[in-house]
Design an enzyme around this catalytic site. Structure first.
Site, PDB file in Angstrom:
ATOM      1  N   LYS A   1      18.432   9.771  27.595  1.00 47.43           N
ATOM      2  CA  LYS A   1      17.041   9.685  28.034  1.00 47.43           C
ATOM      3  C   LYS A   1      16.319   8.493  27.411  1.00 47.43           C
ATOM      4  CE  LYS A   1      17.127  13.232  30.786  1.00 47.43           C
ATOM      5  NZ  LYS A   1      17.006  13.050  32.244  1.00 47.43           N
TER       6      LYS A   1
ATOM      7  N   TYR B   1      22.117  13.826  24.957  1.00 44.82           N
ATOM      8  CA  TYR B   1      20.951  13.950  25.829  1.00 44.82           C
ATOM      9  C   TYR B   1      19.840  12.991  25.396  1.00 44.82           C
ATOM     10  CZ  TYR B   1      17.405  16.286  28.699  1.00 44.82           C
ATOM     11  OH  TYR B   1      16.434  16.568  29.632  1.00 44.82           O
TER      12      TYR B   1
END
Length: 250
Positions: free
Chosen positions: A160, A156
């Site tokens: 990002k 994640y």
């Protein structure tokens, strides 16, 4: 001459992940202010979600954006239905969590495919329309995880952080054509899924790390996105704006 910061009459806004969570909150926020929404989501419930938006002329697209050619098809459908694309909000995302030593290749690939690659292909397809028209606003949903590390968030965080790199390059290339590209990075947001994932002691511990002592509300995130999508934000591009209650400043 004064410019209305958050009025979107006559604007067409494509919002991914619009069936639920932040994407749905953003869709409502823009629709309430006059935008025509093209809501995109993997979930078939997007049809009902879009039908419940205020205003008229909205359009739902149920599509898996990780499929080859999906982004081009979605943008083409939006142009066919609404005539133009003024705003793109890349909100669709997944959080497949595990410790780095245990994370499967499948979870890694799926996370990057949804969070990063789909955001790029949607931006690329929308950017072609926007640069030709001489106007566009693209806002990418990143996360506080784009600038800080979180345990069990290796895929994640990487996805990002990649969104930020992509945002900066697109902003440089498309600024001469009247298109701005920015990112918004929230802390935990009080969506139904966010509340469930951060309930109990885990959530209280996280709130204790946020100086304002609470999580972000969906409407607060939507309001920031709306500013970046407005004509008033024409000089703001290539930025990552944190909405984290001061978390990253500790």
């Amino acid at each position: 001459m004064s410019v209305a910061v958050q009025e979107f009459d006559g604007k067409v806004a494509i919002i991914t992940g619009a069936a639920s969570g932040i994407g749905n909150a953003v869709a409502h926020y823009f629709a309430e202010r006059g935008a025509r929404i093209v809501g995109v989501d993997l979930n078939d419930s997007i049809t009902t979600a879009v039908a419940e938006l205020p205003g008229a002329g909205h359009h739902a697209v149920a599509r898996n954006l990780t499929e080859p050619g999906a982004a081009r098809d979605v943008i083409a459908e939006a142009v066919a239905v609404a005539g133009q694309v003024h705003i793109l909000v890349n909100s669709a995302g997944v959080a497949l969590l595990d410790a780095a030593l245990d994370l499967s290749e499948e979870k890694w690939n799926a996370t990057l495919a949804v969070n990063l690659t789909a955001s790029f292909t949607m931006s690329q397809a929308a950017g072609a329309v926007m640069t030709a028209a001489g106007f566009g606003r693209i806002v990418n949903l990143a996360s506080q995880a784009s600038v800080i590390g979180l345990e069990q968030h290796v895929a994640y965080c990487a996805s990002k952080a990649g969104v930020l790199g992509m945002t900066r390059v697109l902003s440089m290339e498309w600024a001469p054509f009247g298109v701005t590209v920015n990112a918004v990075s929230p802390t935990v947001v009080e969506t139904p899924l966010g509340k469930a994932a951060w309930a109990g002691a885990k959530g209280e511990a996280m709130k204790g790390r946020i100086p304002v002592g609470r999580f972000a509300r969906p409407d607060e995130v939507a309001a920031l996105i709306a500013y970046l999508a407005s004509e008033a934000a024409a000089m703001v591009t290539g930025e990552n704006i944190l909405i984290d209650g001061g978390y990253a400043s500790i």
